[in-house]
Scaffold this motif. Structure first.
Motif, mmCIF file in Angstrom:
data_model
loop_
_atom_site.group_PDB
_atom_site.id
_atom_site.type_symbol
_atom_site.label_atom_id
_atom_site.label_comp_id
_atom_site.label_asym_id
_atom_site.label_seq_id
_atom_site.Cartn_x
_atom_site.Cartn_y
_atom_site.Cartn_z
ATOM 1 N N LEU A 1 -35.614 -14.412 -2.730
ATOM 2 C CA LEU A 1 -35.865 -13.900 -4.074
ATOM 3 C C LEU A 1 -36.515 -14.965 -4.953
ATOM 4 C CD1 LEU A 1 -32.582 -11.999 -4.886
ATOM 5 C CD2 LEU A 1 -34.799 -11.001 -4.456
ATOM 6 N N ARG B 1 -40.521 -7.707 -6.517
ATOM 7 C CA ARG B 1 -40.022 -6.681 -5.602
ATOM 8 C C ARG B 1 -38.797 -6.012 -6.197
ATOM 9 N NH1 ARG B 1 -39.114 -10.551 -0.625
ATOM 10 N NH2 ARG B 1 -38.597 -11.929 -2.341
ATOM 11 N N VAL C 1 -33.581 -12.968 -11.733
ATOM 12 C CA VAL C 1 -33.277 -11.845 -10.848
ATOM 13 C C VAL C 1 -32.371 -10.899 -11.617
ATOM 14 C CG1 VAL C 1 -32.170 -11.113 -8.722
ATOM 15 C CG2 VAL C 1 -33.503 -13.191 -8.738
ATOM 16 N N GLU D 1 -37.985 -10.002 -9.718
ATOM 17 C CA GLU D 1 -37.253 -9.562 -8.532
ATOM 18 C C GLU D 1 -35.990 -8.843 -8.990
ATOM 19 O OE1 GLU D 1 -38.858 -9.967 -5.761
ATOM 20 O OE2 GLU D 1 -38.966 -12.057 -5.115
#
Lengths: 66, 349, 280
Positions: B191, B196, C80, C98
Motif C-alpha cells: 500500500l 487502488r 490509507v 489507497e
C-alpha cells in the motif's frame, strides 16, 4: 465523470450532476439567497460569498468563487 | 545440521524461511506452539483479541507489503472463514495454518482429527477455488509451508495449510538445510503511492460493480482459472506402489504414516495438495486398481471428493475419535478387503 | 526529500527549469507545491455523485476528512483509508488514495494490520456506529488498548441505515426503529466511556454541523501519534428521520445545531450534549 456545471448567478456555480436536491444549502444560507425551483437550485442575487453552502454541501455540488 | 523439531515449529521455521514478516494469531490447542515460537523472532507479531481480528489483520498487513500468516485450530478456523472469503475477493496472498482437532465446536481439544477437510475447501460463503496443502511429517511441514507461501503469492489468494494435532506435535529429527526450497517474492506492491481500492464487493478496476451478473461470471472464471493454473505447478503427492497390489489406499496427514506398514500388499496414494483435488494424477493412478479405500480421521469427507472425481465406487474407513491404533487400522483395512467388514458406516476407530 | 531533489537540479541551471521533466520534478518535490493542492485532490471525482441519500451527513465528513488530511500536508502516498461495512463504509472508495473496504466490524483489525505492516502509513478509519461499536466493539476495545496509531472517525447516525433502519448500539432509549417498534429498550453504548477507560486515550466528539470543530478534531486525531477516536454526530434522514417525523435533512441538521454545544476545554469528560476533545 465530468459533471455538468452551471453558473447560477453571482459567484455561485451549481454542479447539477452531483446535486441531489437535499436543500441543505437553502437551509444554511444566512442571506436566504438560494432556493429550489423545480429541479434546479436558483440564486436570488443576494449572495454574500460566505461559502457556507459550499462547506455544508455533502455532495460537492455548489461552489462559490472567492 | 540435524535437529529435533516439532511439526508446529517446523511450520513456523518454514514461514520465516519463505519471508513471512507478519504473524497475528490467537492461542489455541494444538496450534499454540507456532505462536510461541514466533513471538520473539524479530518479526511483527501480534497476539490479537480473537481469530477474527487475526485473520483480518493479516489481510491488512499483507496488502501493506508483508508476507503474513496466522495459525489456528478448528474453532478459530470457523471464525476466520469470512476473512478467507475476503482474501479471495481482494486477491490477498496469505497463509492460514489449521492444526485440526476433534470437533464440532470445542470438541476434544487435545486430540487430532481430519474433520476440517471440506471446511478448508468451501468454508467461506460463495464460490471460490481454495488451494490447500496437507503435510504428514515434520520435514514436510517446513517444506510445504514455504510452498504454501509461494502458491499464495503466485495465485494471490489465501492458502490453507492443514495439519492435524498429531503432525503438529510430532517430534522428528530433520535437516532443514538439506531441504531444497525456492522462494517466490512478493507479487503485489504494498500500500502507498497509488489509488487502488480494495473491497470485498465485486469490483471492476476498484469501482464496485454489484449488479453486473455478466461481469461476475467473467470475474469468477478468471479467478478460477488463475487458481487452477497456479495449483497445477504445485501438484504434490506421494505414490507408493505395492507389488501386484490390487487395492489402492488413499490417506493423508498422520493416517498416511499409520498405514505405511501395510504398503506392499496395498498401494498408497497420498495427496499433499488436497485442493484443488489432483484429478489428473488420481484418475491415472486409480485406473490400475480394483478397489480404492480412503482412510481418514473423519466421516468420509475426502472420500466424497474422490468419488466425485473418479465417478466410481470408493470404500472408506473412518477413524473418528482422535485415537489412532495402527493395529486396529490394519485390521480394518484387512477386514474391509476380505469382505468381513462393510464400508461406511463403521463404528468408531 | 524535497530539498534534496531541488539541490540536485540547481547545478544544472543553464539547462533551466523549462523542460517538461524539470517542471514535473519541481511540482512534486518543491515544498511549495502544497499550495497548489486542495482537499479536492484527495477525492475520486470519477466516482461522484456519491451513493448516499440526499442530505446524508457522511458526505460532509468525507469532505472534512479530506480537508483535514490536506491541511496537515500528508502526502497522498502516505495515506490509507480503511472502512468497514455500512453507509459510512462506502466512504473509503471515494478517497483518491489507497483504500480498503473490509468486512463488517473488522475495519480496525484490518487497519491495525496495515499500520503494523508499514509504519510509514497514516491510517484513517471511517466507519459507522454499528460497524465500530456494534459488531466491531471487541476490536475497538483492544485496538484502543494497544494504542495503535490510527485515526478512527466514527460517523454516528444512531441507526443501521443501509439495511433499512434497525436499532443500532447508539440508538437513544425510546427511539422507534424497525427492530424496536415500541421504542428502543436499552441505553445507548457509551463510546466516550469505552475509549477513555484506557489510561492513554484520545476521544473527540464532533458533529456534521460544527464543521471547524470537526476538522480540528480530525487533525488533532491524525497528528496525535496514537489511537484516536472521533465520534461524529450525524443523522440518517431516509431510514430513520422520516419515521421519527422529520421532513428533510436540514431539519435534522438543525436539531444537531440546537442540541449540541462545543465545550472547548472539557474537564475530563464530555456531557451528553457537549462536543469537544478529551485526551491525555
Amino acid at each position: 465523470m465530468e459533471a455538468e456545471k452551471k453558473k447560477i448567478g453571482g459567484p455561485l456555480t451549481w454542479i447539477k450532476g452531483y446535486c441531489k436536491l437535499c436543500s441543505i444549502c437553502v437551509y444554511i444560507c444566512p442571506a436566504k439567497d438560494l432556493m429550489i425551483k423545480g429541479n434546479e437550485i436558483v440564486s436570488l442575487g443576494k449572495c454574500t460569498k460566505c461559502q457556507l453552502c459550499e462547506k455544508f454541501c455533502p455532495d460537492f455540488a455548489i461552489e462559490v468563487e472567492k | 545440521m540435524k535437529e529435533l523439531l516439532m511439526g508446529n515449529h517446523a511450520v513456523a521455521l518454514g514461514a520465516l524461511k519463505a519471508g513471512m514478516t507478519f504473524f497475528a494469531g490467537y492461542p489455541i490447542t494444538p496450534a499454540s506452539e507456532i505462536m510461541h515460537f514466533l513471538a520473539n523472532k524479530g518479526i511483527e507479531f501480534v497476539h490479537t483479541e480473537d481469530e477474527i481480528a487475526a485473520a483480518n489483520m493479516i489481510v491488512g498487513s499483507s496488502l501493506s507489503g508483508r508476507k503474513s500468516m496466522t495459525s489456528t485450530s478448528g474453532p478459530g478456523m470457523s471464525l476466520m472463514q469470512e476473512a478467507i472469503g475476503l482474501g479471495h475477493m481482494m486477491e490477498v496472498p496469505m497463509v492460514i495454518v489449521n492444526v485440526q482437532r476433534v470437533g464440532p465446536s470445542t470438541g476434544m481439544p487435545t486430540l487430532p482429527a481430519q474433520g476440517d477437510i471440506l471446511q478448508a475447501k468451501h468454508g467461506s460463503h460463495g464460490d471460490y477455488t481454495q488451494i490447500v496443502f496437507y503435510p504428514n511429517s515434520v520435514e514436510e511441514c517446513y517444506r510445504y509451508a514455504i510452498e504454501a507461501f509461494n502458491a499464495s503469492e503466485e495465485s494471490r489468494s489465501p492458502v490453507i495449510f492443514l495439519m492435524d494435532g498429531f503432525v503438529g506435535h510430532l517430534m522428528e529429527t530433520v535437516d532443514l538445510d538439506a531441504i531444497p526450497c525456492a522462494i517466490v517474492p512478493r507479487t503485489i506492491p504494498g500500500l502507498g503511492g497509488g489509488n487502488r481500492h480494495f473491497t470485498g464487493l465485486l469490483s471492476k478496476n476498484g469501482i464496485p460493480c454489484t449488479m453486473n451478473s455478466d461481469y461476475y461470471r467473467e470475474w469468477f472464471q478468471k479467478m478460477k482459472s488463475k487458481a487452477t493454473s497456479v495449483s497445477d505447478r504445485y501438484n504434490f503427492f506421494e505414490y507408493l506402489r505395492g507389488d501386484d497390489a490390487k487395492t489402492l489406499i488413499i490417506a493423508f496427514g498422520i493416517v498416511s504414516r499409520v498405514v505405511l506398514p501395510l504398503i506392499g500388499k496395498y498401494s498408497l496414494f497420498r495427496p499433499i495438495r488436497m485442493f484443488p483435488v489432483l484429478e489428473k494424477e488420481l484418475k491415472e493412478i486409480a485406473s490400475g486398481y480394483e478397489r480404492i479405500i480412503v482412510v481418514e480421521m473423519n466421516d468420509g469427507q475426502y472420500k466424497g471428493e474422490i468419488e466425485r472425481v473418479l465417478k466410481r465406487d470408493v470404500e472408506g474407513i473412518s477413524l473418528i475419535g482422535g485415537d489412532l491404533d495402527p493395529t486396529v487400522v490394519g485390521e480394518k483395512i484387512e477386514g474391509l478387503s476380505n469382505g468381513k467388514l462393510e464400508s461406511y458406516p463403521t463404528e468408531a476407530r | 526529500m524535497a530539498n534534496w531533489k531541488v539541490t540536485l537540479l540547481r547545478p544544472d541551471e543553464e539547462h533551466g527549469f523549462s523542460s517538461f521533466q524539470d517542471g514535473v520534478f519541481l511540482l512534486f518535490f518543491f515544498p511549495g507545491w502544497w499550495f497548489l493542492m486542495s482537499y479536492k485532490d484527495y477525492i475520486k471525482w470519477e466516482r461522484m455523485p456519491s451513493t448516499w441519500c440526499p442530505g446524508c451527513g457522511i458526505g460532509i465528513v468525507l469532505k472534512y476528512a479530506a480537508m483535514a488530511i490536506d491541511e496537515l500536508k500528508i502526502p497522498k502516498e502516505d495515506v490509507v483509508v480503511v472502512s468497514g461495512i455500512g453507509c459510512s463504509g462506502r466512504s473509503a472508495g471515494y478517497f483518491d488514495v489507497e483504500s480498503l473496504h473490509g468486512l463488517h466490524g473488522r475495519a480496525l483489525a484490518m487497519a491495525e494490520g496495515v499500520k503494523r505492516g508499514n509504519r510509514k502509513l497514516k491510517v484513517v478509519v471511517i466507519s459507522g456506529d454499528g460497524d465500530l461499536l456494534g459488531i466491531g466493539g471487541n476490536h475497538l476495545l483492544h485496538t484502543s488498548r494497544r494504542n495503535v496509531e490510527m485515526c478512527v472517525i466514527c460517523i454516528n447516525n444512531e441507526i443501521y441505515g443501509m439495511t433499512g433502519g434497525q436499532m443500532s448500539p447508539t440508538t437513544k432509549k425510546g427511539t422507534v426503529t424497525l427492530t424496536s417498534p415500541e421504542g428502543s429498550p436499552y441505553n445507548p453504548v457509551n463510546a466516550q466511556g469505552l475509549i477513555t477507560s484506557n489510561k492513554d486515550h484520545f476521544y473527540a466528539r464532533s458533529s456534521v454541523f460544527h464543521l471547524n470543530h470537526l476538522k480540528k478534531s480530525i487533525q488533532e486525531g491524525i497528528s496525535r501519534g496514537g489511537f484516536s477516536f472521533i465520534e461524529v454526530i450525524s443523522y440518517c434522514i431516509e431510514n430513520n428521520g422520516r419515521r421519527l417525523g422529520f421532513k428533510d435533512a436540514p431539519e435534522m441538521l438543525d436539531l444537531i445545531r440546537k442540541n449540541y454545544k462545543v465545550n472547548p476545554s472539557p474537564a475530563g469528560k464530555l456531557g451528553d450534549l457537549e462536543l469537544g476533545i478529551v485526551k491525555t
